[in-house]
Design a protein around this motif. Structure first.
Motif, short mmCIF file in Angstrom:
data_model
loop_
_atom_site.label_atom_id
_atom_site.label_comp_id
_atom_site.label_asym_id
_atom_site.label_seq_id
_atom_site.Cartn_x
_atom_site.Cartn_y
_atom_site.Cartn_z
N HIS A 1 -7.75 52.80 -29.90
CA HIS A 1 -8.47 51.81 -29.09
C HIS A 1 -9.96 52.11 -29.03
O HIS A 1 -10.51 52.33 -27.95
CB HIS A 1 -7.84 51.68 -27.71
N LYS B 1 -2.24 46.78 -30.65
CA LYS B 1 -1.89 47.43 -29.37
C LYS B 1 -1.73 48.93 -29.55
O LYS B 1 -2.12 49.72 -28.70
CB LYS B 1 -0.59 46.85 -28.82
N SER C 1 -8.13 44.79 -25.76
CA SER C 1 -8.14 44.98 -24.31
C SER C 1 -8.49 43.71 -23.53
O SER C 1 -8.78 43.78 -22.34
CB SER C 1 -9.13 46.10 -23.93
#
Ligand code: HEC
Length: 174
Positions: free
Chosen positions: A123, A119, A108
């Protein structure tokens, strides 16, 4: 006068040699006073006083990082230094600048072009557990990553390196 200018040259050469050798053993200056890091060629390394301040923040880290060998962590970071900067506002290199990365979601950092593997990965915020697995074996933690680092197998070296990263990237415990 000849001999005194020769002496100046000798002194100049000697102090250059002393400057080169100072990462090994700190050379005392000619008058016996302790040397300072003011002539340090690397601006990122702000010297002994900054190291001492960073080490003082170790105690505030969560266990086991409060018991880490910070100097060894700094040494271990030599493995990462060619690809990562740690200071606020410093440039991305092959890898992203790591200032403030702890507690921030993976992949990020604005403006850095991560691999699809990161990506599209989960996350998760970077915490010590995820970071430990990543440093131990990046390709196992996130298959397809473009971080070309084989992994740091020694658990104590990883603990020390993580503690070093905590003190150098603006991490706030808790
Ligand atoms: C050869 C270059 C290289 C080396 C050496 C390297 N890295 Fe990386 N690092 C990268 C690249 C490239 C990425 C981005 C990976 C991707 O997008 O797949 C990355 C990503 C990361 C991330 C994720 C950052 C984020 O914003 O999610 C962390 C944390 C990290 N590296 C820590 C380290 C540490 C700690 C070391 C030393 C043990 C290290 N790296 C060694 C190139 C490197």
């Amino acid at each position: 006068m000849r001999s005194s200018s020769a002496l100046v040259v000798v002194l100049a050469v000697t102090s250059l040699l002393a400057a080169c050798g100072k990462s090994e053993t700190p050379a005392p200056s000619a008058d016996g006073a302790p040397t300072t890091a003011s002539d340090d060629a690397a601006p990122a390394d702000t010297g002994a006083a900054a190291d001492a301040a960073a080490q003082a923040t170790l105690a505030s880290l969560p266990a086991p990082y409060n018991a880490a060998d910070w100097a060894n962590g700094k040494k271990q970071f030599a493995r990462c230094r060619s690809c990562h900067t740690l200071g606020e506002g410093q440039a991305d290199m092959t890898g992203p600048n790591l200032h403030g990365f702890l507690n921030r979601p993976m992949a990020s950092k604005p403006g850095y072009n991560y691999s699809d593997a990161l990506k599209e990965g989960e996350h998760h915020p970077w915490d010590a557990t995820h970071l430990d697995a990543w440093i131990e074996n990046p390709r196992a933690a996130h298959p397809g990553t473009k971080m070309a680092f084989a992994g740091l197998k020694d658990a104590e070296d990883r603990r020390d390196l993580i503690a070093y990263l905590m003190t150098e990237t603006g991490y706030k415990p808790g």
